[in-house]
Design a protein around this motif. Structure first.
Motif, PDB file in Angstrom:
ATOM      1  N   HIS A 108     -42.838  37.990 -62.412  1.00  0.00           N
ATOM      2  CA  HIS A 108     -42.895  37.191 -63.631  1.00  0.00           C
ATOM      3  C   HIS A 108     -44.326  36.726 -63.910  1.00  0.00           C
ATOM      4  O   HIS A 108     -44.823  36.841 -65.018  1.00  0.00           O
ATOM      5  CB  HIS A 108     -41.958  35.986 -63.532  1.00  0.00           C
ATOM      6  CG  HIS A 108     -42.074  35.059 -64.699  1.00  0.00           C
ATOM      7  ND1 HIS A 108     -41.678  35.411 -65.962  1.00  0.00           N
ATOM      8  CD2 HIS A 108     -42.594  33.814 -64.798  1.00  0.00           C
ATOM      9  CE1 HIS A 108     -41.924  34.412 -66.793  1.00  0.00           C
ATOM     10  NE2 HIS A 108     -42.481  33.431 -66.106  1.00  0.00           N
ATOM     11  N   ARG A 109     -45.002  36.191 -62.878  1.00  0.00           N
ATOM     12  CA  ARG A 109     -46.328  35.607 -63.094  1.00  0.00           C
ATOM     13  C   ARG A 109     -47.180  35.807 -61.853  1.00  0.00           C
ATOM     14  O   ARG A 109     -46.712  35.602 -60.740  1.00  0.00           O
ATOM     15  CB  ARG A 109     -46.163  34.114 -63.370  1.00  0.00           C
ATOM     16  CG  ARG A 109     -47.433  33.384 -63.707  1.00  0.00           C
ATOM     17  CD  ARG A 109     -47.187  31.902 -63.897  1.00  0.00           C
ATOM     18  NE  ARG A 109     -46.416  31.630 -65.108  1.00  0.00           N
ATOM     19  CZ  ARG A 109     -45.920  30.433 -65.421  1.00  0.00           C
ATOM     20  NH1 ARG A 109     -46.098  29.407 -64.623  1.00  0.00           N
ATOM     21  NH2 ARG A 109     -45.244  30.255 -66.526  1.00  0.00           N
ATOM     22  N   ILE A 110     -48.449  36.203 -62.065  1.00  0.00           N
ATOM     23  CA  ILE A 110     -49.402  36.281 -60.963  1.00  0.00           C
ATOM     24  C   ILE A 110     -50.663  35.501 -61.348  1.00  0.00           C
ATOM     25  O   ILE A 110     -50.928  35.265 -62.533  1.00  0.00           O
ATOM     26  CB  ILE A 110     -49.765  37.725 -60.557  1.00  0.00           C
ATOM     27  CG1 ILE A 110     -50.487  38.449 -61.690  1.00  0.00           C
ATOM     28  CG2 ILE A 110     -48.558  38.498 -60.099  1.00  0.00           C
ATOM     29  CD1 ILE A 110     -51.116  39.747 -61.252  1.00  0.00           C
ATOM     30  N   GLU A 151     -45.297  40.191 -65.859  1.00  0.00           N
ATOM     31  CA  GLU A 151     -45.145  39.791 -67.254  1.00  0.00           C
ATOM     32  C   GLU A 151     -46.311  38.929 -67.709  1.00  0.00           C
ATOM     33  O   GLU A 151     -46.684  38.954 -68.876  1.00  0.00           O
ATOM     34  CB  GLU A 151     -43.845  39.006 -67.429  1.00  0.00           C
ATOM     35  CG  GLU A 151     -42.607  39.822 -67.163  1.00  0.00           C
ATOM     36  CD  GLU A 151     -41.347  38.977 -67.145  1.00  0.00           C
ATOM     37  OE1 GLU A 151     -41.373  37.832 -67.647  1.00  0.00           O
ATOM     38  OE2 GLU A 151     -40.334  39.449 -66.617  1.00  0.00           O
ATOM     39  N   GLU A 152     -46.878  38.124 -66.800  1.00  0.00           N
ATOM     40  CA  GLU A 152     -47.926  37.188 -67.181  1.00  0.00           C
ATOM     41  C   GLU A 152     -49.023  37.151 -66.123  1.00  0.00           C
ATOM     42  O   GLU A 152     -48.742  37.080 -64.930  1.00  0.00           O
ATOM     43  CB  GLU A 152     -47.327  35.784 -67.344  1.00  0.00           C
ATOM     44  CG  GLU A 152     -48.288  34.747 -67.831  1.00  0.00           C
ATOM     45  CD  GLU A 152     -47.639  33.376 -68.018  1.00  0.00           C
ATOM     46  OE1 GLU A 152     -48.314  32.503 -68.563  1.00  0.00           O
ATOM     47  OE2 GLU A 152     -46.471  33.181 -67.605  1.00  0.00           O
ATOM     48  N   ILE A 153     -50.285  37.193 -66.589  1.00  0.00           N
ATOM     49  CA  ILE A 153     -51.440  37.133 -65.696  1.00  0.00           C
ATOM     50  C   ILE A 153     -52.224  35.865 -66.010  1.00  0.00           C
ATOM     51  O   ILE A 153     -52.687  35.672 -67.134  1.00  0.00           O
ATOM     52  CB  ILE A 153     -52.365  38.353 -65.879  1.00  0.00           C
ATOM     53  CG1 ILE A 153     -51.596  39.652 -65.658  1.00  0.00           C
ATOM     54  CG2 ILE A 153     -53.565  38.257 -64.950  1.00  0.00           C
ATOM     55  CD1 ILE A 153     -52.353  40.890 -66.112  1.00  0.00           C
ATOM     56  N   PRO A 170     -46.697  31.172 -59.905  1.00  0.00           N
ATOM     57  CA  PRO A 170     -46.976  32.591 -59.645  1.00  0.00           C
ATOM     58  C   PRO A 170     -46.312  33.051 -58.349  1.00  0.00           C
ATOM     59  O   PRO A 170     -46.322  32.334 -57.355  1.00  0.00           O
ATOM     60  CB  PRO A 170     -48.499  32.638 -59.518  1.00  0.00           C
ATOM     61  CG  PRO A 170     -48.986  31.435 -60.245  1.00  0.00           C
ATOM     62  CD  PRO A 170     -47.921  30.392 -60.042  1.00  0.00           C
ATOM     63  N   GLU A 171     -45.741  34.236 -58.405  1.00  0.00           N
ATOM     64  CA  GLU A 171     -45.159  34.795 -57.188  1.00  0.00           C
ATOM     65  C   GLU A 171     -46.226  35.378 -56.275  1.00  0.00           C
ATOM     66  O   GLU A 171     -46.023  35.547 -55.085  1.00  0.00           O
ATOM     67  CB  GLU A 171     -44.161  35.918 -57.526  1.00  0.00           C
ATOM     68  CG  GLU A 171     -42.919  35.436 -58.210  1.00  0.00           C
ATOM     69  CD  GLU A 171     -42.878  35.834 -59.682  1.00  0.00           C
ATOM     70  OE1 GLU A 171     -41.813  36.255 -60.126  1.00  0.00           O
ATOM     71  OE2 GLU A 171     -43.898  35.716 -60.381  1.00  0.00           O
ATOM     72  N   LEU A 172     -47.384  35.709 -56.881  1.00  0.00           N
ATOM     73  CA  LEU A 172     -48.444  36.365 -56.131  1.00  0.00           C
ATOM     74  C   LEU A 172     -49.799  35.876 -56.620  1.00  0.00           C
ATOM     75  O   LEU A 172     -49.996  35.669 -57.817  1.00  0.00           O
ATOM     76  CB  LEU A 172     -48.347  37.889 -56.323  1.00  0.00           C
ATOM     77  CG  LEU A 172     -49.314  38.760 -55.545  1.00  0.00           C
ATOM     78  CD1 LEU A 172     -49.052  38.680 -54.046  1.00  0.00           C
ATOM     79  CD2 LEU A 172     -49.212  40.207 -56.004  1.00  0.00           C
ATOM     80  N   LYS A 210     -43.342  29.638 -51.995  1.00  0.00           N
ATOM     81  CA  LYS A 210     -42.849  30.638 -52.950  1.00  0.00           C
ATOM     82  C   LYS A 210     -43.908  31.668 -53.315  1.00  0.00           C
ATOM     83  O   LYS A 210     -43.581  32.746 -53.792  1.00  0.00           O
ATOM     84  CB  LYS A 210     -42.407  29.953 -54.249  1.00  0.00           C
ATOM     85  CG  LYS A 210     -41.263  28.995 -54.096  1.00  0.00           C
ATOM     86  CD  LYS A 210     -40.981  28.337 -55.427  1.00  0.00           C
ATOM     87  CE  LYS A 210     -39.957  27.233 -55.283  1.00  0.00           C
ATOM     88  NZ  LYS A 210     -39.793  26.481 -56.526  1.00  0.00           N
ATOM     89  N   THR A 211     -45.165  31.314 -53.135  1.00  0.00           N
ATOM     90  CA  THR A 211     -46.275  32.160 -53.560  1.00  0.00           C
ATOM     91  C   THR A 211     -46.832  32.955 -52.393  1.00  0.00           C
ATOM     92  O   THR A 211     -47.147  32.395 -51.347  1.00  0.00           O
ATOM     93  CB  THR A 211     -47.404  31.295 -54.162  1.00  0.00           C
ATOM     94  OG1 THR A 211     -46.893  30.546 -55.264  1.00  0.00           O
ATOM     95  CG2 THR A 211     -48.554  32.151 -54.646  1.00  0.00           C
TER      96      THR A 211
END
Length: 132
Positions: A3-5, A29-31, A56-58, A88-89
């Motif tokens: 979803h987001r990094i 999806e989102e940077i 962010p997941e990453l 979570k990240t």
């Protein structure tokens, strides 16, 4: 697809290239970008203030940056105040040099899942998709 990094690097050209490669590979999806570790921590602080649970997941993290480098970011990110996020990240350390001491040091941080050489490539992202 994530979803987001968050990409943390002080070089605007590197950040632009990361965005291009990541977008072409449909990796997220989102940077979100930050120019240094302090800016990245401020981003997480704002998430907390706004009760935004979608962190962010990453994180792609450079090590050598002005103001606050990657190691300082990791030292701060492991503190209790970031606990809602640091569990979570996942973090991937990106460096232009592969120093064995840096690789070993990165293993001290539970959120760091890999240490990779710059730049990000489409092949690198394809391998990460399978792991994540």
């Amino acid at each position: 697809m994530l979803h987001r990094i968050l990409c943390v690097d002080d070089d605007p050209i590197t950040l632009m290239l990361y965005k291009m490669v990541i977008a072409k590979s449909s990796f997220t999806e989102e940077i979100i970008t930050a120019k240094n570790g302090q800016e990245a921590l401020e981003y997480y602080d704002n998430l907390k203030i706004n009760n935004d649970c979608c962190c962010p997941e990453l994180v792609f993290l450079d090590l050598n940056m002005p103001i606050m480098g990657g190691w300082e970011f990791l030292d701060n990110f492991t503190k209790d105040q970031y606990a809602p996020f640091n569990t979570k990240t996942k973090v991937i350390v990106l460096s232009s040099t592969i120093d064995p001491n840096d690789i070993e040091n990165s293993k001290k941080y539970p959120m760091v899942i890999d240490f990779m050489s710059k730049p990000i490539t489409k092949e690198m992202l394809e391998g990460l998709k399978e792991r994540l």
